[in-house]
Design an enzyme around this catalytic site. Structure first.
Site, mmCIF file in Angstrom:
data_model
loop_
_atom_site.group_PDB
_atom_site.id
_atom_site.type_symbol
_atom_site.label_atom_id
_atom_site.label_comp_id
_atom_site.label_asym_id
_atom_site.label_seq_id
_atom_site.Cartn_x
_atom_site.Cartn_y
_atom_site.Cartn_z
ATOM 1 N N HIS A 56 -3.237 -8.045 0.309
ATOM 2 C CA HIS A 56 -2.514 -6.934 -0.334
ATOM 3 C C HIS A 56 -1.186 -7.416 -0.920
ATOM 4 O O HIS A 56 -0.776 -6.971 -1.984
ATOM 5 C CB HIS A 56 -2.228 -5.821 0.686
ATOM 6 C CG HIS A 56 -3.370 -4.886 0.912
ATOM 7 N ND1 HIS A 56 -3.935 -4.134 -0.098
ATOM 8 C CD2 HIS A 56 -4.034 -4.543 2.043
ATOM 9 C CE1 HIS A 56 -4.912 -3.381 0.412
ATOM 10 N NE2 HIS A 56 -4.990 -3.626 1.706
ATOM 11 N N LEU A 58 -7.274 1.423 4.058
ATOM 12 C CA LEU A 58 -6.689 2.760 3.924
ATOM 13 C C LEU A 58 -6.483 3.136 2.456
ATOM 14 O O LEU A 58 -6.361 4.311 2.139
ATOM 15 C CB LEU A 58 -5.356 2.841 4.684
ATOM 16 C CG LEU A 58 -5.476 2.718 6.206
ATOM 17 C CD1 LEU A 58 -4.096 2.750 6.855
ATOM 18 C CD2 LEU A 58 -6.356 3.829 6.767
ATOM 19 N N GLN A 75 0.816 -1.221 0.000
ATOM 20 C CA GLN A 75 0.000 0.000 0.000
ATOM 21 C C GLN A 75 0.848 1.270 0.000
ATOM 22 O O GLN A 75 0.357 2.341 -0.311
ATOM 23 C CB GLN A 75 -0.924 0.023 1.232
ATOM 24 C CG GLN A 75 -1.989 -1.053 1.191
ATOM 25 C CD GLN A 75 -2.819 -1.023 2.455
ATOM 26 O OE1 GLN A 75 -2.479 -1.653 3.438
ATOM 27 N NE2 GLN A 75 -3.908 -0.263 2.442
HETATM 28 NI NI NI Z 1 -6.313 -2.705 3.071
#
Ligand code: NI
Length: 180
Positions: free
Chosen positions: A138, A93, A51
């Protein structure tokens, strides 16, 4: 320490597959510290290196109310999934403002390394089990909205792109020194 930029869905870099961490030196320590600062600032309960555009197998999690129980999972592997499932409303997020129910295994066992390269095992249930599975997705380039229907996913994508255009416009105005 420094705040890192969190990639926003549907940024294609969120779909890169992370490689194992091989270097447990200062660079990793700094990345963990920066990611922790970024996660607490957001605020969030988990953050994967993917991320912040670092495509290595590193996840941090802190589901405590007191925000002082950071868990670092390097090169994590889920070794067992329970047959029983649970549905949690998840957020991310990288997809701010969106929450939706995702069904996952209710309990998992994980094998991982800590930030110094020491191996450990963990059995998780409840929110921690959700968080581990969400963050480890992720690392495989998967964002939770991919579990939702194509209709919902397309709506979310459109909303994110619209917000992004707004943010870009704001940044351009700010750069041009204009204030409204
Ligand atoms: Ni996430």
């Amino acid at each position: 320490m420094a705040l890192l930029n969190i990639l926003r869905y549907p940024d294609a870099r969120l779909h890169k597959v992370a490689k194992p961490v091989t270097d447990f030196g200062e660079r990793l320590a700094k990345l963990v510290a920066d990611m922790a600062e970024t996660m607490y600032d957001a605020p969030g309960v988990g953050l994967a290196a993917s991320q912040v555009d670092v495509h290595e197998q590193l996840v941090i999690i802190d589901i405590s109310d007191t925000k002082d129980a950071l868990q670092v999972l390097v090169n994590p592997e889920i070794t067992w999934y329970s047959d029983d499932k649970q549905v949690y409303d998840e957020g991310c997020l990288s997809v701010p403002g969106i929450y939706d129910g995702v069904e996952r295994a209710a309990r998992v066992k994980v094998r991982a390394l800590d930030q110094h390269g020491k191996a450990y095992e963990l059995e998780a249930d409840g929110l921690l089990a959700v968080c581990i599975q969400h963050e480890m997705d992720h690392l495989l380039g998967k964002v939770f909205v991919q579990y939702l229907s194509p209709l919902k996913r397309n709506r979310i994508k459109a909303k994110m792109l619209k917000e992004e255009r707004g943010l870009e416009r704001e940044a351009a105005l700010r750069a041009a020194g204009r204030r409204y």
